[in-house]
Motif scaffolding. Structure first.
Motif, PDB file in Angstrom:
ATOM      1  N   LEU A  40       0.835  -1.197   0.000  1.00 32.58           N
ATOM      2  CA  LEU A  40       0.000   0.000   0.000  1.00 32.58           C
ATOM      3  C   LEU A  40       0.872   1.250   0.000  1.00 32.58           C
ATOM      4  CD1 LEU A  40      -2.015  -1.718   2.626  1.00 32.58           C
ATOM      5  CD2 LEU A  40      -3.278  -0.560   0.843  1.00 32.58           C
ATOM      6  N   ARG A  41       0.385   2.263  -0.693  1.00 36.93           N
ATOM      7  CA  ARG A  41       0.997   3.587  -0.660  1.00 36.93           C
ATOM      8  C   ARG A  41      -0.120   4.612  -0.560  1.00 36.93           C
ATOM      9  NH1 ARG A  41       4.388   0.832   0.497  1.00 36.93           N
ATOM     10  NH2 ARG A  41       6.469   0.595  -0.358  1.00 36.93           N
ATOM     11  N   ARG A  42       0.081   5.574   0.299  1.00 40.01           N
ATOM     12  CA  ARG A  42      -0.932   6.604   0.550  1.00 40.01           C
ATOM     13  C   ARG A  42      -0.405   7.964   0.137  1.00 40.01           C
ATOM     14  NH1 ARG A  42      -0.766   2.628   3.900  1.00 40.01           N
ATOM     15  NH2 ARG A  42      -2.645   1.741   4.773  1.00 40.01           N
ATOM     16  N   LEU A  43      -1.262   8.703  -0.533  1.00 39.41           N
ATOM     17  CA  LEU A  43      -0.973  10.087  -0.887  1.00 39.41           C
ATOM     18  C   LEU A  43      -2.023  10.937  -0.186  1.00 39.41           C
ATOM     19  CD1 LEU A  43      -0.451   9.590  -4.721  1.00 39.41           C
ATOM     20  CD2 LEU A  43       1.323   9.732  -2.964  1.00 39.41           C
ATOM     21  N   VAL A  44      -1.584  11.784   0.723  1.00 40.02           N
ATOM     22  CA  VAL A  44      -2.501  12.633   1.490  1.00 40.02           C
ATOM     23  C   VAL A  44      -2.395  14.053   0.952  1.00 40.02           C
ATOM     24  CG1 VAL A  44      -3.123  13.433   3.796  1.00 40.02           C
ATOM     25  CG2 VAL A  44      -2.128  11.166   3.503  1.00 40.02           C
ATOM     26  N   SER A  45      -3.543  14.690   0.745  1.00 43.53           N
ATOM     27  CA  SER A  45      -3.538  16.046   0.191  1.00 43.53           C
ATOM     28  C   SER A  45      -4.731  16.844   0.705  1.00 43.53           C
ATOM     29  CB  SER A  45      -3.572  15.994  -1.339  1.00 43.53           C
ATOM     30  OG  SER A  45      -4.804  15.445  -1.773  1.00 43.53           O
ATOM     31  N   ASN A  46      -4.840  18.082   0.252  1.00 48.48           N
ATOM     32  CA  ASN A  46      -5.967  18.970   0.564  1.00 48.48           C
ATOM     33  C   ASN A  46      -6.208  19.073   2.067  1.00 48.48           C
ATOM     34  OD1 ASN A  46      -6.300  17.699  -2.151  1.00 48.48           O
ATOM     35  ND2 ASN A  46      -7.914  19.237  -2.318  1.00 48.48           N
ATOM     36  N   ILE A  47      -5.144  19.216   2.819  1.00 43.42           N
ATOM     37  CA  ILE A  47      -5.248  19.230   4.278  1.00 43.42           C
ATOM     38  C   ILE A  47      -5.705  20.607   4.764  1.00 43.42           C
ATOM     39  CG2 ILE A  47      -3.966  18.975   6.439  1.00 43.42           C
ATOM     40  CD1 ILE A  47      -2.107  17.012   4.847  1.00 43.42           C
ATOM     41  N   GLU A  48      -6.779  20.585   5.544  1.00 35.03           N
ATOM     42  CA  GLU A  48      -7.290  21.784   6.195  1.00 35.03           C
ATOM     43  C   GLU A  48      -7.450  21.460   7.673  1.00 35.03           C
ATOM     44  OE1 GLU A  48     -10.188  24.147   3.352  1.00 35.03           O
ATOM     45  OE2 GLU A  48     -10.855  22.068   3.622  1.00 35.03           O
ATOM     46  N   ALA A  49      -7.204  22.448   8.522  1.00 28.49           N
ATOM     47  CA  ALA A  49      -7.267  22.203   9.959  1.00 28.49           C
ATOM     48  C   ALA A  49      -7.923  23.372  10.668  1.00 28.49           C
ATOM     49  CB  ALA A  49      -5.860  21.976  10.512  1.00 28.49           C
ATOM     50  N   ALA A  50      -8.552  23.049  11.782  1.00 28.23           N
ATOM     51  CA  ALA A  50      -9.129  24.067  12.662  1.00 28.23           C
ATOM     52  C   ALA A  50      -8.826  23.658  14.092  1.00 28.23           C
ATOM     53  CB  ALA A  50     -10.633  24.175  12.439  1.00 28.23           C
ATOM     54  N   GLN A  51      -8.653  24.647  14.947  1.00 27.70           N
ATOM     55  CA  GLN A  51      -8.333  24.378  16.344  1.00 27.70           C
ATOM     56  C   GLN A  51      -9.386  25.006  17.241  1.00 27.70           C
ATOM     57  OE1 GLN A  51      -4.201  24.125  17.803  1.00 27.70           O
ATOM     58  NE2 GLN A  51      -4.653  26.035  18.861  1.00 27.70           N
ATOM     59  N   SER A  52      -9.727  24.306  18.321  1.00 25.68           N
ATOM     60  CA  SER A  52     -10.685  24.850  19.279  1.00 25.68           C
ATOM     61  C   SER A  52     -10.094  26.079  19.969  1.00 25.68           C
ATOM     62  CB  SER A  52     -11.060  23.790  20.318  1.00 25.68           C
ATOM     63  OG  SER A  52      -9.921  23.421  21.069  1.00 25.68           O
ATOM     64  N   GLU A  53     -10.961  26.904  20.522  1.00 23.57           N
ATOM     65  CA  GLU A  53     -10.514  28.141  21.170  1.00 23.57           C
ATOM     66  C   GLU A  53      -9.558  27.882  22.325  1.00 23.57           C
ATOM     67  OE1 GLU A  53     -13.602  30.898  22.177  1.00 23.57           O
ATOM     68  OE2 GLU A  53     -14.540  30.702  20.198  1.00 23.57           O
ATOM     69  N   ASP A  54      -9.781  26.785  23.045  1.00 17.69           N
ATOM     70  CA  ASP A  54      -8.901  26.494  24.181  1.00 17.69           C
ATOM     71  C   ASP A  54      -7.609  25.791  23.763  1.00 17.69           C
ATOM     72  OD1 ASP A  54      -9.722  23.909  23.604  1.00 17.69           O
ATOM     73  OD2 ASP A  54     -10.687  23.569  25.544  1.00 17.69           O
ATOM     74  N   GLY A  55      -7.469  25.496  22.462  1.00 16.90           N
ATOM     75  CA  GLY A  55      -6.254  24.881  21.948  1.00 16.90           C
ATOM     76  C   GLY A  55      -6.071  23.421  22.291  1.00 16.90           C
ATOM     77  N   GLN A  56      -7.131  22.751  22.786  1.00 14.07           N
ATOM     78  CA  GLN A  56      -7.027  21.359  23.227  1.00 14.07           C
ATOM     79  C   GLN A  56      -7.541  20.351  22.204  1.00 14.07           C
ATOM     80  OE1 GLN A  56      -5.402  20.552  26.241  1.00 14.07           O
ATOM     81  NE2 GLN A  56      -4.903  22.697  25.841  1.00 14.07           N
ATOM     82  N   MET A  57      -8.169  20.834  21.143  1.00 15.61           N
ATOM     83  CA  MET A  57      -8.750  19.938  20.148  1.00 15.61           C
ATOM     84  C   MET A  57      -8.532  20.517  18.761  1.00 15.61           C
ATOM     85  SD  MET A  57     -12.678  18.661  19.820  1.00 15.61           S
ATOM     86  CE  MET A  57     -13.209  19.991  18.769  1.00 15.61           C
ATOM     87  N   ARG A  58      -8.330  19.654  17.796  1.00 17.99           N
ATOM     88  CA  ARG A  58      -8.216  20.055  16.405  1.00 17.99           C
ATOM     89  C   ARG A  58      -9.090  19.145  15.548  1.00 17.99           C
ATOM     90  NH1 ARG A  58      -1.672  21.068  15.850  1.00 17.99           N
ATOM     91  NH2 ARG A  58      -1.679  23.084  16.920  1.00 17.99           N
ATOM     92  N   ARG A  59      -9.576  19.736  14.479  1.00 20.15           N
ATOM     93  CA  ARG A  59     -10.286  18.958  13.465  1.00 20.15           C
ATOM     94  C   ARG A  59      -9.491  19.112  12.180  1.00 20.15           C
ATOM     95  NH1 ARG A  59     -16.516  18.343  13.027  1.00 20.15           N
ATOM     96  NH2 ARG A  59     -16.481  16.431  11.803  1.00 20.15           N
ATOM     97  N   VAL A  60      -9.236  18.001  11.511  1.00 16.24           N
ATOM     98  CA  VAL A  60      -8.446  18.020  10.285  1.00 16.24           C
ATOM     99  C   VAL A  60      -9.229  17.300   9.201  1.00 16.24           C
ATOM    100  CG1 VAL A  60      -6.237  17.459   9.225  1.00 16.24           C
ATOM    101  CG2 VAL A  60      -6.344  17.902  11.680  1.00 16.24           C
ATOM    102  N   LEU A  61      -9.391  17.972   8.065  1.00 16.62           N
ATOM    103  CA  LEU A  61     -10.016  17.369   6.888  1.00 16.62           C
ATOM    104  C   LEU A  61      -8.931  17.189   5.826  1.00 16.62           C
ATOM    105  CD1 LEU A  61     -13.291  19.498   6.585  1.00 16.62           C
ATOM    106  CD2 LEU A  61     -12.940  17.357   7.828  1.00 16.62           C
ATOM    107  N   ALA A  62      -9.000  16.080   5.107  1.00 17.69           N
ATOM    108  CA  ALA A  62      -8.003  15.811   4.068  1.00 17.69           C
ATOM    109  C   ALA A  62      -8.581  14.833   3.056  1.00 17.69           C
ATOM    110  CB  ALA A  62      -6.729  15.243   4.684  1.00 17.69           C
TER     111      ALA A  62
END
Length: 194
Positions: free
Chosen positions: A119-141
């Motif tokens: 298997l080989r993976r190509l990851v792209s289109n990465i977008e991220a958001a962080q919670s106001e308290d900086g303890q959680m992130r959401r990442v779309l790719a």
């Protein structure tokens, strides 16, 4: 001997109705996703996803599992907008089940892995958001998974990825990995993404 074999995993007591409700609420909130403009957040999330792909491609499964929180879920739904309590999933694995998968892959008795898959993976289109308290992130790719089986065939999977990352004292960990296979409705030939 695998270090995972040295301990017997406890049953997943964290997969309660509250956990499922929070999971579905988190998935619905993707409609309101606003990516961060903070370059450092995006760089750190990109590095995390690239590391995950590299560990999986090189079959370093225990290191890969070390990227996940103890109360994680690895979720590959069979249908869009599914409730894992009521709908079929390609995979809905807690930490203990991921450990079981790794042990099985390392035994050499995973017959659906013969002949071996590369298997080989190509990851792209990465977008991220962080919670106001900086303890959680959401990442779309987006991910393109190329799978080759010697003497058989080659399969391409196109995947929409959605991560829920949580911060701990020693870094960021994956709490949820939601992987939506674009071609899941076509029938799958025993997909193995580990």
């Amino acid at each position: 001997m695998s270090s995972l074999k040295k301990k017997r995993p406890e049953p997943s007591l964290y997969l309660t109705n509250d956990y499922y409700d929070a999971l579905l609420e988190w998935r619905e909130a993707v409609q309101e996703f606003e990516p961060s403009q903070d370059a450092s957040v995006i760089q750190e999330c990109t590095a995390l996803l690239n590391r995950e792909a590299r560990l999986l491609d090189s079959r370093r499964f225990e290191e890969w599992l070390g990227m996940y929180s103890d109360d994680c879920v690895y979720w590959l739904p069979a249908y869009l907008n599914a409730d894992p309590r009521q709908n079929v999933n390609v995979a809905f694995d807690d930490h203990r089940r991921l450990e079981d998968r790794i042990i099985r892959l390392e035994t050499g008795f995973a017959h659906n892995q013969e002949p071996g898959r590369r298997l080989r993976r190509l990851v792209s289109n990465i977008e991220a958001a962080q919670s106001e308290d900086g303890q959680m992130r959401r990442v779309l790719a987006k991910e393109h998974v190329f799978e080759h089986r010697t003497g058989r065939h080659t399969i391409d999977y196109i995947v929409d990825l959605d991560y829920w990352l949580v911060k701990a004292a020693d870094g960021w960990f994956i709490k949820v990995k939601y992987a939506e296979l674009i071609n899941s409705v076509d029938g799958l030939d025993t997909p193995t993404f580990l």
